[in-house]
Design a protein around this motif. Structure first.
Motif, PDB file in Angstrom:
ATOM      1  N   PRO A 184     -10.229   0.774 -30.484  1.00 37.13           N
ATOM      2  CA  PRO A 184      -9.410   1.801 -31.150  1.00 37.13           C
ATOM      3  C   PRO A 184      -8.687   2.715 -30.179  1.00 37.13           C
ATOM      4  O   PRO A 184      -7.510   3.054 -30.400  1.00 37.13           O
ATOM      5  N   GLN A 185      -9.365   3.119 -29.091  1.00 37.05           N
ATOM      6  CA  GLN A 185      -8.721   4.045 -28.158  1.00 37.05           C
ATOM      7  C   GLN A 185      -7.583   3.382 -27.386  1.00 37.05           C
ATOM      8  O   GLN A 185      -6.593   4.039 -27.027  1.00 37.05           O
ATOM      9  N   GLU A 186      -7.687   2.074 -27.130  1.00 39.53           N
ATOM     10  CA  GLU A 186      -6.605   1.368 -26.453  1.00 39.53           C
ATOM     11  C   GLU A 186      -5.394   1.253 -27.370  1.00 39.53           C
ATOM     12  O   GLU A 186      -4.248   1.470 -26.952  1.00 39.53           O
ATOM     13  N   ARG A 187      -5.662   0.917 -28.624  1.00 40.98           N
ATOM     14  CA  ARG A 187      -4.573   0.769 -29.591  1.00 40.98           C
ATOM     15  C   ARG A 187      -3.876   2.105 -29.832  1.00 40.98           C
ATOM     16  O   ARG A 187      -2.643   2.164 -29.938  1.00 40.98           O
ATOM     17  N   GLN A 188      -4.655   3.187 -29.885  1.00 43.24           N
ATOM     18  CA  GLN A 188      -4.067   4.515 -30.074  1.00 43.24           C
ATOM     19  C   GLN A 188      -3.245   4.912 -28.860  1.00 43.24           C
ATOM     20  O   GLN A 188      -2.183   5.541 -28.989  1.00 43.24           O
ATOM     21  N   TRP A 189      -3.720   4.551 -27.680  1.00 44.20           N
ATOM     22  CA  TRP A 189      -2.971   4.838 -26.445  1.00 44.20           C
ATOM     23  C   TRP A 189      -1.588   4.194 -26.509  1.00 44.20           C
ATOM     24  O   TRP A 189      -0.576   4.826 -26.178  1.00 44.20           O
ATOM     25  N   LEU A 190      -1.531   2.959 -26.975  1.00 44.49           N
ATOM     26  CA  LEU A 190      -0.251   2.275 -27.066  1.00 44.49           C
ATOM     27  C   LEU A 190       0.622   2.901 -28.155  1.00 44.49           C
ATOM     28  O   LEU A 190       1.844   3.046 -27.978  1.00 44.49           O
ATOM     29  N   THR A 191       0.015   3.296 -29.273  1.00 46.57           N
ATOM     30  CA  THR A 191       0.763   4.006 -30.318  1.00 46.57           C
ATOM     31  C   THR A 191       1.379   5.285 -29.763  1.00 46.57           C
ATOM     32  O   THR A 191       2.557   5.586 -30.002  1.00 46.57           O
ATOM     33  N   ASP A 192       0.579   6.049 -29.008  1.00 44.64           N
ATOM     34  CA  ASP A 192       1.070   7.300 -28.429  1.00 44.64           C
ATOM     35  C   ASP A 192       2.192   7.045 -27.429  1.00 44.64           C
ATOM     36  O   ASP A 192       3.182   7.796 -27.385  1.00 44.64           O
ATOM     37  N   LEU A 193       2.055   5.993 -26.625  1.00 50.10           N
ATOM     38  CA  LEU A 193       3.089   5.664 -25.650  1.00 50.10           C
ATOM     39  C   LEU A 193       4.406   5.335 -26.349  1.00 50.10           C
ATOM     40  O   LEU A 193       5.473   5.821 -25.954  1.00 50.10           O
ATOM     41  N   LEU A 194       4.331   4.536 -27.397  1.00 51.73           N
ATOM     42  CA  LEU A 194       5.548   4.156 -28.118  1.00 51.73           C
ATOM     43  C   LEU A 194       6.180   5.346 -28.825  1.00 51.73           C
ATOM     44  O   LEU A 194       7.396   5.355 -29.054  1.00 51.73           O
ATOM     45  N   SER A 195       5.391   6.349 -29.147  1.00 43.27           N
ATOM     46  CA  SER A 195       5.941   7.534 -29.813  1.00 43.27           C
ATOM     47  C   SER A 195       6.787   8.381 -28.865  1.00 43.27           C
ATOM     48  O   SER A 195       7.532   9.262 -29.317  1.00 43.27           O
ATOM     49  N   THR A 196       6.693   8.128 -27.554  1.00 40.82           N
ATOM     50  CA  THR A 196       7.474   8.908 -26.581  1.00 40.82           C
ATOM     51  C   THR A 196       8.909   8.400 -26.472  1.00 40.82           C
ATOM     52  O   THR A 196       9.744   9.057 -25.845  1.00 40.82           O
ATOM     53  N   GLY A 197       9.185   7.218 -27.026  1.00 32.03           N
ATOM     54  CA  GLY A 197      10.546   6.675 -26.974  1.00 32.03           C
ATOM     55  C   GLY A 197      10.634   5.239 -26.520  1.00 32.03           C
ATOM     56  O   GLY A 197      11.623   4.555 -26.796  1.00 32.03           O
ATOM     57  N   TRP A 198       9.639   4.768 -25.806  1.00 30.74           N
ATOM     58  CA  TRP A 198       9.637   3.370 -25.386  1.00 30.74           C
ATOM     59  C   TRP A 198       9.554   2.465 -26.613  1.00 30.74           C
ATOM     60  O   TRP A 198       8.910   2.795 -27.603  1.00 30.74           O
ATOM     61  N   VAL A 199      10.204   1.302 -26.536  1.00 30.91           N
ATOM     62  CA  VAL A 199      10.313   0.404 -27.679  1.00 30.91           C
ATOM     63  C   VAL A 199       9.696  -0.954 -27.341  1.00 30.91           C
ATOM     64  O   VAL A 199      10.036  -1.560 -26.313  1.00 30.91           O
ATOM     65  N   ASP A 200       8.801  -1.412 -28.183  1.00 30.70           N
ATOM     66  CA  ASP A 200       8.234  -2.758 -28.110  1.00 30.70           C
ATOM     67  C   ASP A 200       9.270  -3.693 -28.727  1.00 30.70           C
ATOM     68  O   ASP A 200       9.321  -3.867 -29.941  1.00 30.70           O
ATOM     69  N   VAL A 201      10.103  -4.315 -27.895  1.00 28.94           N
ATOM     70  CA  VAL A 201      11.266  -5.006 -28.434  1.00 28.94           C
ATOM     71  C   VAL A 201      10.909  -6.324 -29.127  1.00 28.94           C
ATOM     72  O   VAL A 201      11.656  -6.783 -30.009  1.00 28.94           O
ATOM     73  N   VAL A 202       9.780  -6.931 -28.768  1.00 38.81           N
ATOM     74  CA  VAL A 202       9.358  -8.149 -29.477  1.00 38.81           C
ATOM     75  C   VAL A 202       8.925  -7.793 -30.895  1.00 38.81           C
ATOM     76  O   VAL A 202       9.302  -8.463 -31.867  1.00 38.81           O
ATOM     77  N   ARG A 203       8.158  -6.723 -31.037  1.00 39.55           N
ATOM     78  CA  ARG A 203       7.766  -6.285 -32.376  1.00 39.55           C
ATOM     79  C   ARG A 203       8.979  -5.785 -33.165  1.00 39.55           C
ATOM     80  O   ARG A 203       9.071  -6.001 -34.375  1.00 39.55           O
ATOM     81  N   GLN A 204       9.912  -5.158 -32.474  1.00 44.04           N
ATOM     82  CA  GLN A 204      11.148  -4.733 -33.125  1.00 44.04           C
ATOM     83  C   GLN A 204      11.865  -5.923 -33.760  1.00 44.04           C
ATOM     84  O   GLN A 204      12.449  -5.811 -34.844  1.00 44.04           O
ATOM     85  N   ALA A 205      11.792  -7.072 -33.098  1.00 43.66           N
ATOM     86  CA  ALA A 205      12.457  -8.277 -33.606  1.00 43.66           C
ATOM     87  C   ALA A 205      11.636  -8.996 -34.668  1.00 43.66           C
ATOM     88  O   ALA A 205      12.178  -9.826 -35.398  1.00 43.66           O
ATOM     89  N   HIS A 206      10.332  -8.699 -34.732  1.00 43.33           N
ATOM     90  CA  HIS A 206       9.437  -9.370 -35.687  1.00 43.33           C
ATOM     91  C   HIS A 206       8.617  -8.327 -36.451  1.00 43.33           C
ATOM     92  O   HIS A 206       7.383  -8.332 -36.377  1.00 43.33           O
TER      93      HIS A 206
END
Length: 270
Positions: A184-206
């Motif tokens: 859970p803490q790893e997944r939340q870390w990635l959620t928080d990172l993406l909230s800063t503006g970085w975009v997961d472009v593979v997920r954006q496409a799918h």
């Protein structure tokens, strides 16, 4: 970045093994490099020093690829590299944390008007010192990514992040909720990172889809059953993410055609 640029990333699971794998059948990393449309290729887990890396990639370098690398501090482990069809304007090893300066886990290059990073996160192990080390690396990478975002330069960080973000990013998510890579803490870390503006472009496409996975265990029927993990990411700055024109996860057609336990993930930034 004035023109379209295609960037690919793949954990090679050992550069020499990836070069030799299926070489008699004209398969493996070198034939893939000959055929790929990528302008920049990020490699992880090279497990080689500079001399070994250059030797394994000699045919590709003779074909005009430029190579930058961050060698591992422990023989036979880690190691990241970047291949580019255009020369490098800058190369930076490490994400700024002294602890990881020579671990061979983070490399940035400036090429063709773009900053590209190749990153290989520790696997970790829940409730051990290995997990604490992973979390320290995660914190160091976040700090560096904040600096990149503030710089205003277009950038993409590619590699094996060893974290499946959501239930859509791992086939057997129920069986892995207490294991490193899906904590859970790893997944939340990635959620928080993406909230800063970085975009997961593979997920954006799918959006909302299971996968597409890019890692499957060598064991059992994981590959045949597509029981994989999506842990190989392109995280791009917002302006660059808006330029994505195509996303491809290059899953081999059959188990026998694999030259790594990962497959390339390729994105065209138009």
């Amino acid at each position: 970045m004035a023109r379209a640029l295609t960037v690919s990333t793949v954990n090679v699971n050992g550069i020499r093994a990836a070069v030799k794998a299926r070489s008699a059948d004209n398969l493996g990393l070198l034939p893939w490099l000959t055929e790929t449309a990528a302008d920049v290729v990020c490699l992880q887990e090279t497990r080689a020093d500079d001399e070994q890396l250059a030797g394994a990639l000699a045919p590709a370098l003779a074909d005009g690829w430029h190579l930058a690398s961050a060698v591992p501090h422990i023989k036979g482990r880690n190691g990241v590299a970047v291949l580019s069809r255009t020369p490098f304007d800058g190369v930076r090893i490490g994400c700024g944390a002294e602890e990881f300066a020579d671990h061979g886990r983070y490399l940035e290059v400036d090429t063709a008007g773009l900053t590209v990073g190749s990153v290989y996160f520790p696997t970790g192990e829940a409730e051990t010192d290995r997990q604490l080390e992973k979390e320290r690396f995660m914190a160091a990478v976040v700090d560096r990514m904040a600096e990149l975002l503030c710089s205003g330069r277009e950038a993409v960080l590619c590699g094996d992040w060893n974290i499946a973000h959501t239930e859509n990013d791992i086939k057997n998510w129920r069986g892995n909720t207490k294991k490193a890579g899906f904590l859970p803490q790893e997944r939340q870390w990635l959620t928080d990172l993406l909230s800063t503006g970085w975009v997961d472009v593979v997920r954006q496409a799918h959006p909302g889809a299971a996968g597409p996975y890019a890692w499957w265990s060598w064991r059992g029927k994981a590959f045949d059953n597509d029981a994989g993990w999506r842990i190989d990411y392109h995280l791009a700055t917002p302006a660059l993410a808006a330029r994505v024109s195509s996303v491809r996860t290059e899953r081999p057609a059959a188990y026998a055609l694999r030259w790594s336990d990962h497959c390339p993930v390729t994105v065209e930034y138009g």
